[in-house]
Design a protein around this motif. Structure first.
Motif, PDB file in Angstrom:
ATOM      1  N   ALA A  72       0.872  -1.087  -0.052  1.00 35.70           N
ATOM      2  CA  ALA A  72       0.154  -0.090  -0.160  1.00 35.70           C
ATOM      3  C   ALA A  72       0.797   1.331  -0.145  1.00 35.70           C
ATOM      4  CB  ALA A  72      -0.949  -0.039   1.196  1.00 35.70           C
ATOM      5  N   GLY A  73       1.846   1.254   0.872  1.00 37.77           N
ATOM      6  CA  GLY A  73       2.815   2.343   0.786  1.00 37.77           C
ATOM      7  C   GLY A  73       3.423   2.485  -0.515  1.00 37.77           C
ATOM      8  N   LEU A  74       3.900   1.515  -1.098  1.00 36.36           N
ATOM      9  CA  LEU A  74       4.656   1.866  -2.489  1.00 36.36           C
ATOM     10  C   LEU A  74       3.739   2.148  -3.485  1.00 36.36           C
ATOM     11  CD1 LEU A  74       7.268   1.178  -4.195  1.00 36.36           C
ATOM     12  CD2 LEU A  74       6.306  -1.135  -4.602  1.00 36.36           C
ATOM     13  N   HIS A 119      -6.254  11.752  -6.770  1.00 33.76           N
ATOM     14  CA  HIS A 119      -5.189  10.567  -7.129  1.00 33.76           C
ATOM     15  C   HIS A 119      -5.597   9.224  -5.972  1.00 33.76           C
ATOM     16  CE1 HIS A 119      -2.586  12.452  -4.136  1.00 33.76           C
ATOM     17  NE2 HIS A 119      -2.030  11.131  -4.090  1.00 33.76           N
ATOM     18  N   GLY A 120      -6.232   9.457  -5.008  1.00 34.74           N
ATOM     19  CA  GLY A 120      -6.452   8.484  -4.058  1.00 34.74           C
ATOM     20  C   GLY A 120      -7.348   7.518  -4.408  1.00 34.74           C
ATOM     21  N   PRO A 121      -8.596   7.938  -4.923  1.00 32.52           N
ATOM     22  CA  PRO A 121      -9.589   7.043  -5.414  1.00 32.52           C
ATOM     23  C   PRO A 121      -9.083   6.369  -6.724  1.00 32.52           C
ATOM     24  CG  PRO A 121     -10.655   8.905  -5.240  1.00 32.52           C
ATOM     25  CD  PRO A 121      -9.011   9.042  -4.431  1.00 32.52           C
ATOM     26  N   ILE A 122      -8.464   7.134  -7.525  1.00 39.25           N
ATOM     27  CA  ILE A 122      -7.876   6.504  -8.940  1.00 39.25           C
ATOM     28  C   ILE A 122      -6.762   5.807  -8.654  1.00 39.25           C
ATOM     29  CG2 ILE A 122      -7.103   7.299 -11.167  1.00 39.25           C
ATOM     30  CD1 ILE A 122      -9.713   8.381 -10.812  1.00 39.25           C
ATOM     31  N   GLY A 123      -5.938   6.016  -7.670  1.00 42.66           N
ATOM     32  CA  GLY A 123      -4.961   4.837  -7.524  1.00 42.66           C
ATOM     33  C   GLY A 123      -5.345   3.713  -7.199  1.00 42.66           C
ATOM     34  N   ALA A 124      -6.185   3.657  -6.123  1.00 42.70           N
ATOM     35  CA  ALA A 124      -6.963   2.285  -5.776  1.00 42.70           C
ATOM     36  C   ALA A 124      -7.322   1.482  -6.893  1.00 42.70           C
ATOM     37  CB  ALA A 124      -8.019   2.559  -4.779  1.00 42.70           C
ATOM     38  N   GLU A 125      -7.995   2.055  -7.893  1.00 42.69           N
ATOM     39  CA  GLU A 125      -8.438   1.498  -9.094  1.00 42.69           C
ATOM     40  C   GLU A 125      -7.201   1.103 -10.079  1.00 42.69           C
ATOM     41  OE1 GLU A 125     -11.266  -0.277 -10.731  1.00 42.69           O
ATOM     42  OE2 GLU A 125     -11.959   0.639  -8.768  1.00 42.69           O
ATOM     43  N   ILE A 126      -6.251   1.789  -9.946  1.00 41.04           N
ATOM     44  CA  ILE A 126      -5.115   1.536 -11.000  1.00 41.04           C
ATOM     45  C   ILE A 126      -4.108   0.689 -10.302  1.00 41.04           C
ATOM     46  CG2 ILE A 126      -2.755   2.461 -11.567  1.00 41.04           C
ATOM     47  CD1 ILE A 126      -4.034   5.103 -12.323  1.00 41.04           C
ATOM     48  N   ALA A 127      -4.083   0.421  -8.747  1.00 40.87           N
ATOM     49  CA  ALA A 127      -3.703  -0.504  -8.270  1.00 40.87           C
ATOM     50  C   ALA A 127      -4.277  -1.786  -8.505  1.00 40.87           C
ATOM     51  CB  ALA A 127      -3.562  -0.430  -6.660  1.00 40.87           C
ATOM     52  N   ILE A 175      -3.758  -5.746  -7.819  1.00 44.15           N
ATOM     53  CA  ILE A 175      -3.952  -5.854  -6.328  1.00 44.15           C
ATOM     54  C   ILE A 175      -5.334  -6.219  -6.074  1.00 44.15           C
ATOM     55  CG2 ILE A 175      -3.766  -4.621  -3.911  1.00 44.15           C
ATOM     56  CD1 ILE A 175      -1.052  -5.061  -5.662  1.00 44.15           C
ATOM     57  N   GLU A 176      -5.716  -7.299  -5.359  1.00 44.51           N
ATOM     58  CA  GLU A 176      -6.896  -7.712  -4.998  1.00 44.51           C
ATOM     59  C   GLU A 176      -7.474  -7.308  -3.728  1.00 44.51           C
ATOM     60  OE1 GLU A 176      -7.154 -11.733  -6.244  1.00 44.51           O
ATOM     61  OE2 GLU A 176      -6.967 -11.216  -8.331  1.00 44.51           O
ATOM     62  N   ASP A 177      -6.457  -7.220  -2.685  1.00 45.02           N
ATOM     63  CA  ASP A 177      -6.743  -7.181  -1.220  1.00 45.02           C
ATOM     64  C   ASP A 177      -7.463  -5.868  -0.831  1.00 45.02           C
ATOM     65  OD1 ASP A 177      -6.643  -6.376   1.634  1.00 45.02           O
ATOM     66  OD2 ASP A 177      -4.869  -7.793   1.501  1.00 45.02           O
ATOM     67  N   LYS A 178      -8.633  -5.780  -0.602  1.00 44.03           N
ATOM     68  CA  LYS A 178      -9.545  -4.697  -0.314  1.00 44.03           C
ATOM     69  C   LYS A 178      -9.215  -3.781   0.619  1.00 44.03           C
ATOM     70  CE  LYS A 178     -13.859  -6.843  -1.779  1.00 44.03           C
ATOM     71  NZ  LYS A 178     -13.719  -6.918  -3.163  1.00 44.03           N
ATOM     72  N   LYS A 179      -8.317  -4.385   1.718  1.00 38.36           N
ATOM     73  CA  LYS A 179      -7.667  -3.580   2.697  1.00 38.36           C
ATOM     74  C   LYS A 179      -6.557  -2.555   2.049  1.00 38.36           C
ATOM     75  CE  LYS A 179      -8.624  -6.788   6.347  1.00 38.36           C
ATOM     76  NZ  LYS A 179      -8.201  -7.722   7.338  1.00 38.36           N
ATOM     77  N   ILE A 180      -5.641  -3.119   1.181  1.00 35.72           N
ATOM     78  CA  ILE A 180      -4.807  -2.503   0.651  1.00 35.72           C
ATOM     79  C   ILE A 180      -5.384  -1.456  -0.248  1.00 35.72           C
ATOM     80  CG2 ILE A 180      -2.911  -2.552  -1.050  1.00 35.72           C
ATOM     81  CD1 ILE A 180      -2.409  -5.386   0.180  1.00 35.72           C
ATOM     82  N   LEU A 181      -6.425  -1.620  -0.856  1.00 42.12           N
ATOM     83  CA  LEU A 181      -7.148  -0.667  -2.246  1.00 42.12           C
ATOM     84  C   LEU A 181      -7.724   0.438  -1.191  1.00 42.12           C
ATOM     85  CD1 LEU A 181      -8.444  -3.397  -4.550  1.00 42.12           C
ATOM     86  CD2 LEU A 181      -6.381  -2.001  -4.602  1.00 42.12           C
ATOM     87  N   SER A 182      -8.340   0.201  -0.010  1.00 49.34           N
ATOM     88  CA  SER A 182      -8.851   0.962   0.943  1.00 49.34           C
ATOM     89  C   SER A 182      -7.882   1.957   1.557  1.00 49.34           C
ATOM     90  CB  SER A 182      -9.770   0.569   1.747  1.00 49.34           C
ATOM     91  OG  SER A 182     -10.407   1.533   2.728  1.00 49.34           O
ATOM     92  N   ALA A 183      -6.677   1.642   1.781  1.00 55.25           N
ATOM     93  CA  ALA A 183      -5.726   2.432   2.140  1.00 55.25           C
ATOM     94  C   ALA A 183      -5.027   3.456   1.171  1.00 55.25           C
ATOM     95  CB  ALA A 183      -4.448   1.418   2.876  1.00 55.25           C
ATOM     96  N   ILE A 184      -5.048   2.978  -0.194  1.00 55.41           N
ATOM     97  CA  ILE A 184      -4.448   3.609  -1.212  1.00 55.41           C
ATOM     98  C   ILE A 184      -5.803   4.756  -1.463  1.00 55.41           C
ATOM     99  CG2 ILE A 184      -4.129   3.799  -3.729  1.00 55.41           C
ATOM    100  CD1 ILE A 184      -2.721   1.026  -3.162  1.00 55.41           C
ATOM    101  N   GLN A 185      -6.884   4.257  -1.431  1.00 55.94           N
ATOM    102  CA  GLN A 185      -8.087   5.242  -1.757  1.00 55.94           C
ATOM    103  C   GLN A 185      -8.244   6.357  -0.866  1.00 55.94           C
ATOM    104  OE1 GLN A 185     -11.821   3.321  -2.219  1.00 55.94           O
ATOM    105  NE2 GLN A 185     -12.815   5.364  -2.165  1.00 55.94           N
TER     106      GLN A 185
END
Length: 190
Positions: A46-48, A84-92, A98-108
């Motif tokens: 998520a940090g990366l 870029h937060g919500p778009i970044g989660a979608e790009i990830a 990346i399928e882990d919803k916790k990682i995607l939410s942290a990015i979002q």
């Protein structure tokens, strides 16, 4: 730590300066994850990837939001720093698998925070704020607080961010206000 293609793609997409910032956030996230007993690999990933959409301009981000079916409120539409937060989660999810919803939410939510954040979401939010390349008044206090009381460090960071945005004449996202108020109420109940 991760496959080379992830690093190479990210470096190409966001450029070397933003990539170095992302490495700083990743390393800080790992330290915080160790300290707070969170999965280190999830925190590192998520940090990366937290800024994987950061290099895109406002027009491109708005177009991507439309393509991805992401509904942006007016504050988001008018603030490229938040989009870029919500778009970044979608790009990830779509480009980095990346399928882990916790990682995607942290990015979002790394740009705004949100009510009732998970520990991983808190770690990515504050790691982005305190990573070693950051140089601003108050960052040392935030770094110290991050390893003493995660919630206090978030309140401190959000307070400073809100003051900065107000002084700059910018728009404050409601998620940030809700996140801060939620944390303040939780702290008052301790």
């Amino acid at each position: 730590m991760f496959e080379d293609w992830i690093h190479e793609k990210l470096k190409t997409e966001i450029g070397i300066l933003r990539y170095n910032h992302s490495i700083g956030v990743m390393e800080t996230s790992i330290k915080l994850a160790k300290y707070y007993g969170v999965n280190e690999k999830s925190a590192a990933l998520a940090g990366l990837l937290h800024d994987c959409a950061k290099s895109k301009d406002k027009i491109k981000l708005l177009k991507m939001a439309d393509e991805f079916g992401i509904i942006l409120d007016n504050v988001m539409k008018n603030n490229v720093e938040l989009i870029h937060g919500p778009i970044g989660a979608e790009i990830a999810k779509r480009q980095y698998n990346i399928e882990d919803k916790k990682i995607l939410s942290a990015i979002q939510y790394h740009t705004t925070g949100k009510e009732d954040m998970s520990i991983l979401e808190k770690i990515i939010f504050i790691a982005d704020y305190i990573e070693p390349n950051r140089k601003f008044k108050g960052v040392e206090e935030a770094r110290k607080l991050a390893f003493e009381d995660l919630d206090e460090s978030l309140i401190y960071a959000m307070d400073n961010t809100i003051k900065f945005v107000i002084n700059s004449g910018g728009l404050i996202h409601l998620d940030t206000v809700k996140a801060r108020n939620y944390l303040k109420i939780e702290k008052s109940l301790e």
